[in-house]
Design a protein around this motif. Structure first.
Motif, PDB file in Angstrom:
ATOM      1  N   TYR A  59     140.502  21.233 107.697  1.00 10.91           N
ATOM      2  CA  TYR A  59     141.154  20.504 106.602  1.00 10.91           C
ATOM      3  C   TYR A  59     140.993  21.229 105.260  1.00 10.91           C
ATOM      4  CZ  TYR A  59     142.304  16.729 109.733  1.00 10.91           C
ATOM      5  OH  TYR A  59     142.850  16.009 110.774  1.00 10.91           O
ATOM      6  N   ASN A  60     139.884  21.954 105.079  1.00  6.46           N
ATOM      7  CA  ASN A  60     139.744  22.739 103.835  1.00  6.46           C
ATOM      8  C   ASN A  60     140.860  23.784 103.740  1.00  6.46           C
ATOM      9  OD1 ASN A  60     137.458  21.289 103.170  1.00  6.46           O
ATOM     10  ND2 ASN A  60     136.020  22.860 103.879  1.00  6.46           N
ATOM     11  N   ALA A  61     141.195  24.390 104.892  1.00  4.83           N
ATOM     12  CA  ALA A  61     142.266  25.410 104.908  1.00  4.83           C
ATOM     13  C   ALA A  61     143.613  24.757 104.587  1.00  4.83           C
ATOM     14  CB  ALA A  61     142.309  26.095 106.276  1.00  4.83           C
ATOM     15  N   ARG A  62     143.859  23.550 105.133  1.00  3.00           N
ATOM     16  CA  ARG A  62     145.131  22.864 104.864  1.00  3.00           C
ATOM     17  C   ARG A  62     145.205  22.414 103.411  1.00  3.00           C
ATOM     18  NH1 ARG A  62     146.182  18.315 109.107  1.00  3.00           N
ATOM     19  NH2 ARG A  62     148.221  18.276 108.064  1.00  3.00           N
ATOM     20  N   ARG A  63     144.039  21.983 102.847  1.00  2.00           N
ATOM     21  CA  ARG A  63     143.984  21.550 101.445  1.00  2.00           C
ATOM     22  C   ARG A  63     144.248  22.756 100.545  1.00  2.00           C
ATOM     23  NH1 ARG A  63     139.250  19.676 101.912  1.00  2.00           N
ATOM     24  NH2 ARG A  63     139.802  17.699 102.905  1.00  2.00           N
ATOM     25  N   MET A  64     143.673  23.905 100.892  1.00  2.00           N
ATOM     26  CA  MET A  64     143.863  25.126 100.109  1.00  2.00           C
ATOM     27  C   MET A  64     145.345  25.511 100.123  1.00  2.00           C
ATOM     28  SD  MET A  64     141.981  27.006  98.327  1.00  2.00           S
ATOM     29  CE  MET A  64     140.370  26.541  98.987  1.00  2.00           C
ATOM     30  N   ASN A  93     152.978  12.274 106.447  1.00  2.00           N
ATOM     31  CA  ASN A  93     152.404  13.499 105.896  1.00  2.00           C
ATOM     32  C   ASN A  93     151.186  13.180 105.027  1.00  2.00           C
ATOM     33  OD1 ASN A  93     154.570  14.728 107.132  1.00  2.00           O
ATOM     34  ND2 ASN A  93     155.791  14.842 105.262  1.00  2.00           N
ATOM     35  N   VAL A  94     150.237  14.087 105.056  1.00  2.00           N
ATOM     36  CA  VAL A  94     149.016  13.889 104.258  1.00  2.00           C
ATOM     37  C   VAL A  94     149.056  14.752 102.988  1.00  2.00           C
ATOM     38  CG1 VAL A  94     147.599  13.177 106.232  1.00  2.00           C
ATOM     39  CG2 VAL A  94     147.783  15.628 105.685  1.00  2.00           C
ATOM     40  N   ASP A  95     150.198  15.400 102.766  1.00  2.00           N
ATOM     41  CA  ASP A  95     150.333  16.189 101.530  1.00  2.00           C
ATOM     42  C   ASP A  95     150.770  15.261 100.392  1.00  2.00           C
ATOM     43  OD1 ASP A  95     153.302  17.271 103.096  1.00  2.00           O
ATOM     44  OD2 ASP A  95     153.323  16.084 101.255  1.00  2.00           O
ATOM     45  N   ASP A  96     150.762  15.832  99.162  1.00  2.00           N
ATOM     46  CA  ASP A  96     151.137  14.996  97.988  1.00  2.00           C
ATOM     47  C   ASP A  96     152.474  15.448  97.415  1.00  2.00           C
ATOM     48  OD1 ASP A  96     149.380  16.661  95.210  1.00  2.00           O
ATOM     49  OD2 ASP A  96     150.307  17.484  97.045  1.00  2.00           O
ATOM     50  N   LEU A  97     153.302  16.060  98.246  1.00  2.00           N
ATOM     51  CA  LEU A  97     154.555  16.640  97.739  1.00  2.00           C
ATOM     52  C   LEU A  97     155.558  15.570  97.302  1.00  2.00           C
ATOM     53  CD1 LEU A  97     154.973  19.701 100.137  1.00  2.00           C
ATOM     54  CD2 LEU A  97     153.972  19.616  97.841  1.00  2.00           C
ATOM     55  N   HIS A  98     155.594  14.423  97.964  1.00  2.00           N
ATOM     56  CA  HIS A  98     156.477  13.351  97.465  1.00  2.00           C
ATOM     57  C   HIS A  98     156.084  12.971  96.033  1.00  2.00           C
ATOM     58  CE1 HIS A  98     158.856  12.267 100.969  1.00  2.00           C
ATOM     59  NE2 HIS A  98     157.805  12.088 101.719  1.00  2.00           N
ATOM     60  N   ILE A 107     153.853   5.520 100.732  1.00  2.00           N
ATOM     61  CA  ILE A 107     152.802   4.896 101.554  1.00  2.00           C
ATOM     62  C   ILE A 107     152.326   5.899 102.601  1.00  2.00           C
ATOM     63  CG2 ILE A 107     152.328   3.024 103.192  1.00  2.00           C
ATOM     64  CD1 ILE A 107     154.952   1.766 101.683  1.00  2.00           C
ATOM     65  N   HIS A 108     151.076   6.343 102.457  1.00  2.00           N
ATOM     66  CA  HIS A 108     150.541   7.376 103.352  1.00  2.00           C
ATOM     67  C   HIS A 108     149.883   6.706 104.557  1.00  2.00           C
ATOM     68  CE1 HIS A 108     151.039  11.138 100.977  1.00  2.00           C
ATOM     69  NE2 HIS A 108     151.018  10.313  99.943  1.00  2.00           N
ATOM     70  N   MET A 109     150.649   6.543 105.619  1.00  2.00           N
ATOM     71  CA  MET A 109     150.122   5.812 106.786  1.00  2.00           C
ATOM     72  C   MET A 109     149.090   6.627 107.562  1.00  2.00           C
ATOM     73  SD  MET A 109     153.315   5.881 109.499  1.00  2.00           S
ATOM     74  CE  MET A 109     152.343   5.160 110.819  1.00  2.00           C
ATOM     75  N   HIS A 110     149.092   7.957 107.365  1.00  2.00           N
ATOM     76  CA  HIS A 110     148.101   8.803 108.053  1.00  2.00           C
ATOM     77  C   HIS A 110     147.053   9.349 107.100  1.00  2.00           C
ATOM     78  CE1 HIS A 110     151.065   9.629 111.598  1.00  2.00           C
ATOM     79  NE2 HIS A 110     150.525   8.416 111.651  1.00  2.00           N
ATOM     80  N   GLY A 111     146.977   8.746 105.891  1.00  2.00           N
ATOM     81  CA  GLY A 111     145.969   9.176 104.926  1.00  2.00           C
ATOM     82  C   GLY A 111     146.444  10.340 104.070  1.00  2.00           C
ATOM     83  N   GLU A 112     145.505  10.939 103.327  1.00  2.00           N
ATOM     84  CA  GLU A 112     145.844  11.979 102.357  1.00  2.00           C
ATOM     85  C   GLU A 112     144.802  13.094 102.351  1.00  2.00           C
ATOM     86  OE1 GLU A 112     146.702   8.503  99.319  1.00  2.00           O
ATOM     87  OE2 GLU A 112     147.514  10.371  98.517  1.00  2.00           O
ATOM     88  N   LEU A 113     145.275  14.317 102.365  1.00  2.00           N
ATOM     89  CA  LEU A 113     144.398  15.502 102.319  1.00  2.00           C
ATOM     90  C   LEU A 113     143.545  15.507 101.056  1.00  2.00           C
ATOM     91  CD1 LEU A 113     146.247  18.817 103.319  1.00  2.00           C
ATOM     92  CD2 LEU A 113     144.135  17.875 104.297  1.00  2.00           C
ATOM     93  N   LEU A 114     144.101  14.989  99.943  1.00  2.00           N
ATOM     94  CA  LEU A 114     143.406  15.077  98.654  1.00  2.00           C
ATOM     95  C   LEU A 114     142.489  13.882  98.421  1.00  2.00           C
ATOM     96  CD1 LEU A 114     146.240  16.564  96.412  1.00  2.00           C
ATOM     97  CD2 LEU A 114     144.496  17.732  97.806  1.00  2.00           C
TER      98      LEU A 114
END
Ligand code: APR
Length: 239
Positions: A59-64, A93-98, A107-114
């Motif tokens: 997840y650190n790699a995906r957050r980066m 999606n767990v990104d914040d692009l929206h 509504i992030h049904m699968h949570g958020e990377l950040l």
């Protein structure tokens, strides 16, 4: 924000395909995330308890990577649509692009990377770039900090609110998702049985394509802006 011109209630379900052209890998396409990592190791509570460091590295790699990309034309088109009608985006999606594109009702049904959460007490806080197995929860002191992402075998977030949205939708729009994962892949049927029109916007047909009234095939950055512009030009009439 310009005034809401229309009362139409549009509910969007977005998946990894919406962020693909921003540079974030999808999961099940060729070369996707699950062709490179074993779901059991990095996306289950058992995997986290077995090897938290491996999960944090993943997840650190995906957050980066997320810090290096930006919203694309499809995210921006949906943010524009929100300015003229009642629009809710349910995202897998767990990104914040929206949000970075300007959407507010996401509504992030699968949570958020950040976001980070304590596996022990449920305390939640904005995630730093890197989480590690040595991190301590600031509320309960347990050494059980994890990414605030819903893993397989766990219950997605906000299901009651999602159910209310599906019951009240006039139009349900699925964008960039394979329909491979429940309960997201049941939303189209729930919305349809409550009277919504349904449309699928995707690069290719999916295992749930037959559930939809209408389809648009192509890359999201091409078909979503065109679809939004057509919808707005028609005063949000799609029937
Ligand atoms: N434009 C539009 N659609 C695209 C694009 C694109 N540029 N690129 C890929 N797609 C489509 C693919 O055709 C596929 O149908 O996006 C979909 C991506 O499917 P998946 O990789 O399965 O991603 P998603 O549907 O979001 O997965 C759902 O599964 O692993 C879990 O939690 C994870 O939220 C994820 C969930």
């Amino acid at each position: 924000m310009i005034g809401r011109q229309f009362q139409s209630r549009i509910v969007v379900l977005s998946g990894a395909g919406l962020s693909a052209e921003s540079g974030l890998s999808t999961f099940r396409d060729a070369g996707g995330v699950w062709s490179r990592y074993d779901i059991r190791d990095v996306a289950t509570p058992e995997g986290f308890l077995r090897d938290p460091s491996l999960v944090h590295t993943f997840y650190n790699a995906r957050r980066m990577k997320l810090r290096q990309v930006k919203p694309n034309a499809a995210h921006c088109a949906l943010a524009k649509l929100e300015d003229v009608c009642e629009l809710a985006i349910i995202t897998q999606n767990v990104d914040d692009l929206h949000e970075r594109a300007g959407s507010h009702n996401v509504i992030h049904m699968h949570g958020e990377l950040l976001s980070a959460i304590c596996h022990n007490c449920g305390h939640r806080w904005p995630s730093p770039d890197e989480l590690s197995a040595d991190d301590i929860c600031g509320r309960c002191g347990a050494q059980s900090v994890r990414p605030d992402v819903v893993w397989f075998g766990e219950i997605p977030y906000h299901l009651e609110r999602i159910n209310d949205l599906l019951l009240g939708a006039d139009l349900f729009v699925s964008i960039g998702t394979s329909g491979a994962v429940s309960p997201a892949n049941t939303f189209v049927s729930q919305a349809k049985s409550a009277g919504a029109k349904t449309i699928e916007l995707n690069l290719e047909s999916t295992e749930i394509s037959d559930c939809f009234d209408d389809h648009r095939l192509g890359p999201a950055t091409e078909i979503v802006p065109v679809w939004v512009d057509e919808l707005m030009a028609r005063g949000l009439h799609w029937r």
